[in-house]
Design a protein around this motif. Structure first.
Motif, short mmCIF file in Angstrom:
data_model
loop_
_atom_site.label_atom_id
_atom_site.label_comp_id
_atom_site.label_asym_id
_atom_site.label_seq_id
_atom_site.Cartn_x
_atom_site.Cartn_y
_atom_site.Cartn_z
N GLU A 53 0.81 -1.22 0.00
CA GLU A 53 0.00 0.00 0.00
C GLU A 53 0.84 1.27 0.00
OE1 GLU A 53 -4.04 -0.17 2.00
OE2 GLU A 53 -2.86 -1.59 3.21
N ASP A 54 2.12 1.17 0.33
CA ASP A 54 2.96 2.36 0.33
C ASP A 54 3.67 2.54 -1.01
OD1 ASP A 54 4.61 0.17 0.66
OD2 ASP A 54 5.95 1.17 2.08
N GLU A 55 3.24 1.77 -2.03
CA GLU A 55 3.77 1.89 -3.38
C GLU A 55 2.60 2.04 -4.34
OE1 GLU A 55 7.56 -1.01 -2.32
OE2 GLU A 55 6.12 -1.70 -3.81
N LEU A 56 2.88 2.44 -5.57
CA LEU A 56 1.85 2.59 -6.59
C LEU A 56 1.76 1.31 -7.42
CD1 LEU A 56 2.90 6.14 -7.74
CD2 LEU A 56 0.82 5.60 -6.48
N LEU A 57 0.60 1.04 -7.97
CA LEU A 57 0.39 -0.13 -8.82
C LEU A 57 -0.13 0.33 -10.18
CD1 LEU A 57 0.16 -3.25 -9.19
CD2 LEU A 57 -2.20 -3.03 -8.36
N LEU A 58 0.49 -0.17 -11.23
CA LEU A 58 0.05 0.09 -12.60
C LEU A 58 -0.18 -1.26 -13.26
CD1 LEU A 58 -0.43 1.78 -15.14
CD2 LEU A 58 2.05 1.98 -15.40
N VAL A 59 -1.42 -1.50 -13.70
CA VAL A 59 -1.77 -2.77 -14.33
C VAL A 59 -2.06 -2.51 -15.81
CG1 VAL A 59 -3.32 -4.77 -14.33
CG2 VAL A 59 -2.78 -3.60 -12.17
N VAL A 60 -1.43 -3.31 -16.66
CA VAL A 60 -1.65 -3.25 -18.11
C VAL A 60 -2.15 -4.63 -18.52
CG1 VAL A 60 -0.62 -2.85 -20.38
CG2 VAL A 60 0.29 -1.64 -18.37
N PRO A 108 -7.76 -8.85 0.09
CA PRO A 108 -7.06 -7.98 1.04
C PRO A 108 -7.65 -6.57 0.99
CG PRO A 108 -5.74 -8.24 -0.93
CD PRO A 108 -6.93 -9.16 -1.08
N TYR A 109 -7.83 -5.98 2.15
CA TYR A 109 -8.34 -4.62 2.21
C TYR A 109 -7.17 -3.69 1.95
CZ TYR A 109 -10.80 -0.50 4.01
OH TYR A 109 -11.37 0.73 4.16
N LEU A 110 -7.25 -2.88 0.89
CA LEU A 110 -6.12 -2.05 0.44
C LEU A 110 -6.50 -0.57 0.35
CD1 LEU A 110 -4.99 -4.46 -2.43
CD2 LEU A 110 -3.94 -4.22 -0.16
N PRO A 111 -6.97 0.04 1.45
CA PRO A 111 -7.46 1.42 1.37
C PRO A 111 -6.37 2.45 1.09
CG PRO A 111 -7.30 0.74 3.65
CD PRO A 111 -7.04 -0.49 2.81
N GLU A 112 -5.11 2.11 1.29
CA GLU A 112 -4.03 3.08 1.05
C GLU A 112 -3.34 2.86 -0.29
OE1 GLU A 112 -3.72 5.63 3.14
OE2 GLU A 112 -5.36 4.72 4.27
N LEU A 113 -3.76 1.84 -1.04
CA LEU A 113 -3.15 1.56 -2.34
C LEU A 113 -3.70 2.51 -3.40
CD1 LEU A 113 -1.34 -0.26 -4.15
CD2 LEU A 113 -3.38 -1.67 -4.54
N HIS A 114 -2.81 3.07 -4.19
CA HIS A 114 -3.18 3.90 -5.32
C HIS A 114 -2.74 3.18 -6.59
CE1 HIS A 114 -3.44 6.78 -2.03
NE2 HIS A 114 -4.26 7.45 -2.82
N TYR A 115 -3.62 3.17 -7.58
CA TYR A 115 -3.36 2.35 -8.77
C TYR A 115 -3.84 3.04 -10.04
CZ TYR A 115 -8.31 1.22 -9.11
OH TYR A 115 -9.68 1.31 -9.27
N ALA A 116 -3.42 2.46 -11.17
CA ALA A 116 -3.90 2.87 -12.49
C ALA A 116 -4.03 1.62 -13.34
CB ALA A 116 -2.93 3.85 -13.13
N VAL A 117 -4.91 1.67 -14.33
CA VAL A 117 -5.15 0.53 -15.21
C VAL A 117 -5.13 1.00 -16.66
CG1 VAL A 117 -6.80 -1.27 -15.90
CG2 VAL A 117 -6.56 -0.66 -13.48
N ILE A 118 -4.44 0.22 -17.47
CA ILE A 118 -4.47 0.40 -18.93
C ILE A 118 -5.03 -0.89 -19.51
CG2 ILE A 118 -3.11 0.71 -21.03
CD1 ILE A 118 -1.12 2.35 -19.38
N GLY A 119 -6.13 -0.78 -20.22
CA GLY A 119 -6.75 -1.94 -20.84
C GLY A 119 -6.58 -1.88 -22.35
#
Length: 156
Positions: free
Chosen positions: A48-55, A80-91
Protein backbone atom coordinates in the motif's frame (compact mmCIF):
# COMPACT_ATOMS: atom_id res chain seq x y z
CA UNK A 1 7.80 9.50 -6.01
CA UNK A 2 6.76 6.18 -4.53
CA UNK A 3 7.93 2.95 -6.14
CA UNK A 4 5.70 1.83 -9.02
CA UNK A 5 4.87 -1.86 -9.45
CA UNK A 6 3.85 -2.78 -13.00
CA UNK A 7 1.76 -5.91 -13.50
CA UNK A 8 0.68 -7.09 -16.95
CA UNK A 9 -1.48 -9.70 -18.59
CA UNK A 10 -0.97 -10.41 -22.27
CA UNK A 11 -2.14 -12.92 -24.87
CA UNK A 12 -0.15 -12.02 -27.98
CA UNK A 13 2.43 -9.72 -26.40
CA UNK A 14 0.96 -6.25 -26.95
CA UNK A 15 0.15 -5.60 -23.29
CA UNK A 16 3.56 -6.93 -22.28
CA UNK A 17 5.24 -4.60 -24.77
CA UNK A 18 3.21 -1.66 -23.43
CA UNK A 19 4.24 -2.57 -19.85
CA UNK A 20 7.90 -2.86 -20.87
CA UNK A 21 7.73 0.47 -22.72
CA UNK A 22 6.23 2.16 -19.64
CA UNK A 23 8.86 0.51 -17.43
CA UNK A 24 11.60 2.05 -19.58
CA UNK A 25 9.91 5.46 -19.69
CA UNK A 26 9.40 5.51 -15.92
CA UNK A 27 13.00 4.47 -15.29
CA UNK A 28 14.16 7.20 -17.68
CA UNK A 29 12.04 9.68 -15.66
CA UNK A 30 13.92 8.68 -12.52
CA UNK A 31 11.19 6.56 -10.96
CA UNK A 32 11.83 3.39 -9.02
CA UNK A 33 9.96 0.67 -10.91
CA UNK A 34 9.40 -3.07 -10.55
CA UNK A 35 8.07 -4.87 -13.64
CA UNK A 36 6.48 -8.11 -12.44
CA UNK A 37 6.47 -11.12 -14.74
CA UNK A 38 3.11 -12.94 -14.53
CA UNK A 39 4.72 -16.17 -13.30
CA UNK A 40 5.98 -14.31 -10.20
CA UNK A 41 2.58 -12.95 -9.15
CA UNK A 42 1.22 -16.01 -7.34
CA UNK A 43 1.44 -14.44 -3.86
CA UNK A 44 1.92 -10.78 -4.81
CA UNK A 45 -0.30 -8.42 -2.84
CA UNK A 46 0.59 -4.87 -3.86
CA UNK A 47 2.20 -2.91 -1.00
CA UNK A 48 0.00 0.00 0.00
CA UNK A 49 2.96 2.36 0.33
CA UNK A 50 3.77 1.89 -3.38
CA UNK A 51 1.85 2.59 -6.59
CA UNK A 52 0.39 -0.13 -8.82
CA UNK A 53 0.05 0.09 -12.60
CA UNK A 54 -1.77 -2.77 -14.33
CA UNK A 55 -1.65 -3.25 -18.11
CA UNK A 56 -3.86 -6.00 -19.52
CA UNK A 57 -5.37 -7.10 -22.75
CA UNK A 58 -8.78 -8.76 -23.06
CA UNK A 59 -9.56 -12.17 -24.47
CA UNK A 60 -12.64 -14.30 -25.10
CA UNK A 61 -15.82 -12.73 -23.77
CA UNK A 62 -14.15 -9.90 -21.88
CA UNK A 63 -11.87 -12.26 -19.96
CA UNK A 64 -8.41 -11.73 -18.57
CA UNK A 65 -5.43 -13.34 -20.28
CA UNK A 66 -4.39 -16.71 -18.88
CA UNK A 67 -1.11 -15.33 -17.54
CA UNK A 68 -2.75 -12.75 -15.23
CA UNK A 69 -5.97 -14.62 -14.38
CA UNK A 70 -4.41 -16.61 -11.48
CA UNK A 71 -3.26 -13.36 -9.82
CA UNK A 72 -6.72 -11.84 -10.28
CA UNK A 73 -8.35 -14.94 -8.75
CA UNK A 74 -5.90 -14.96 -5.82
CA UNK A 75 -6.60 -11.28 -5.12
CA UNK A 76 -10.34 -11.86 -5.36
CA UNK A 77 -10.22 -14.92 -3.07
CA UNK A 78 -7.96 -13.35 -0.44
CA UNK A 79 -9.75 -10.01 -0.71
CA UNK A 80 -7.06 -7.98 1.04
CA UNK A 81 -8.34 -4.62 2.21
CA UNK A 82 -6.12 -2.05 0.44
CA UNK A 83 -7.46 1.42 1.37
CA UNK A 84 -4.03 3.08 1.05
CA UNK A 85 -3.15 1.56 -2.34
CA UNK A 86 -3.18 3.90 -5.32
CA UNK A 87 -3.36 2.35 -8.77
CA UNK A 88 -3.90 2.87 -12.49
CA UNK A 89 -5.15 0.53 -15.21
CA UNK A 90 -4.47 0.40 -18.93
CA UNK A 91 -6.75 -1.94 -20.84
CA UNK A 92 -6.22 -3.12 -24.39
CA UNK A 93 -9.13 -4.33 -26.47
CA UNK A 94 -11.10 -4.18 -29.68
CA UNK A 95 -14.15 -1.91 -29.76
CA UNK A 96 -15.87 -4.11 -32.32
CA UNK A 97 -16.66 -6.44 -29.39
CA UNK A 98 -19.29 -5.74 -26.72
CA UNK A 99 -16.70 -6.71 -24.10
CA UNK A 100 -14.27 -3.96 -25.14
CA UNK A 101 -11.40 -3.76 -22.61
CA UNK A 102 -13.24 -6.16 -20.30
CA UNK A 103 -9.96 -7.35 -18.77
CA UNK A 104 -8.96 -3.84 -17.70
CA UNK A 105 -12.46 -3.13 -16.44
CA UNK A 106 -12.40 -6.29 -14.29
CA UNK A 107 -9.05 -5.34 -12.73
CA UNK A 108 -10.27 -1.79 -12.11
CA UNK A 109 -13.48 -3.03 -10.46
CA UNK A 110 -11.64 -5.53 -8.25
CA UNK A 111 -9.08 -3.02 -7.01
CA UNK A 112 -11.88 -0.56 -6.26
CA UNK A 113 -13.79 -3.28 -4.34
CA UNK A 114 -10.63 -3.90 -2.29
CA UNK A 115 -10.67 -0.24 -1.24
CA UNK A 116 -7.83 0.94 -3.48
CA UNK A 117 -7.99 4.37 -5.10
CA UNK A 118 -7.48 4.90 -8.82
CA UNK A 119 -5.13 7.69 -9.83
CA UNK A 120 -6.45 9.34 -13.00
CA UNK A 121 -8.71 7.79 -15.58
CA UNK A 122 -8.40 4.23 -16.84
CA UNK A 123 -6.90 4.17 -20.31
CA UNK A 124 -8.76 1.93 -22.75
CA UNK A 125 -6.75 1.41 -25.93
CA UNK A 126 -8.70 0.34 -29.01
CA UNK A 127 -6.93 -2.00 -31.45
CA UNK A 128 -9.32 -0.74 -34.15
CA UNK A 129 -7.86 2.76 -33.81
CA UNK A 130 -4.17 2.19 -33.14
CA UNK A 131 -1.56 -0.29 -34.26
CA UNK A 132 0.93 0.99 -31.66
CA UNK A 133 -0.73 0.90 -28.23
CA UNK A 134 2.57 1.81 -26.56
CA UNK A 135 2.43 5.25 -28.22
CA UNK A 136 -1.00 5.93 -26.74
CA UNK A 137 0.17 4.61 -23.35
CA UNK A 138 3.19 6.95 -23.38
CA UNK A 139 0.90 9.94 -24.07
CA UNK A 140 -1.32 8.88 -21.15
CA UNK A 141 1.78 8.47 -18.96
CA UNK A 142 2.67 12.16 -19.47
CA UNK A 143 -0.65 13.11 -17.83
CA UNK A 144 -0.57 10.34 -15.21
CA UNK A 145 2.93 10.98 -13.84
CA UNK A 146 2.13 14.40 -12.31
CA UNK A 147 -1.02 12.92 -10.72
CA UNK A 148 0.93 9.98 -9.33
CA UNK A 149 3.65 12.31 -8.04
CA UNK A 150 1.04 14.47 -6.32
CA UNK A 151 -0.54 11.41 -4.68
CA UNK A 152 2.90 10.20 -3.59
CA UNK A 153 3.60 13.52 -1.89
CA UNK A 154 0.22 13.55 -0.15
CA UNK A 155 0.59 10.04 1.26
CA UNK A 156 4.13 10.64 2.43
Amino acid sequence: MKKINIVFGSVYGSAQYVAETLDTALNDAGCQVQLWQPEHLSDFVPPEDELLLVVTSTTGDGDLPDNIAPWFIMMKDRAPYLPELHYAVIGLGDSSYDTFCGGGKQIDALLSELGAKRVGERLDIDACETMEPETEALQWLKKWLPLADSVSQQIG
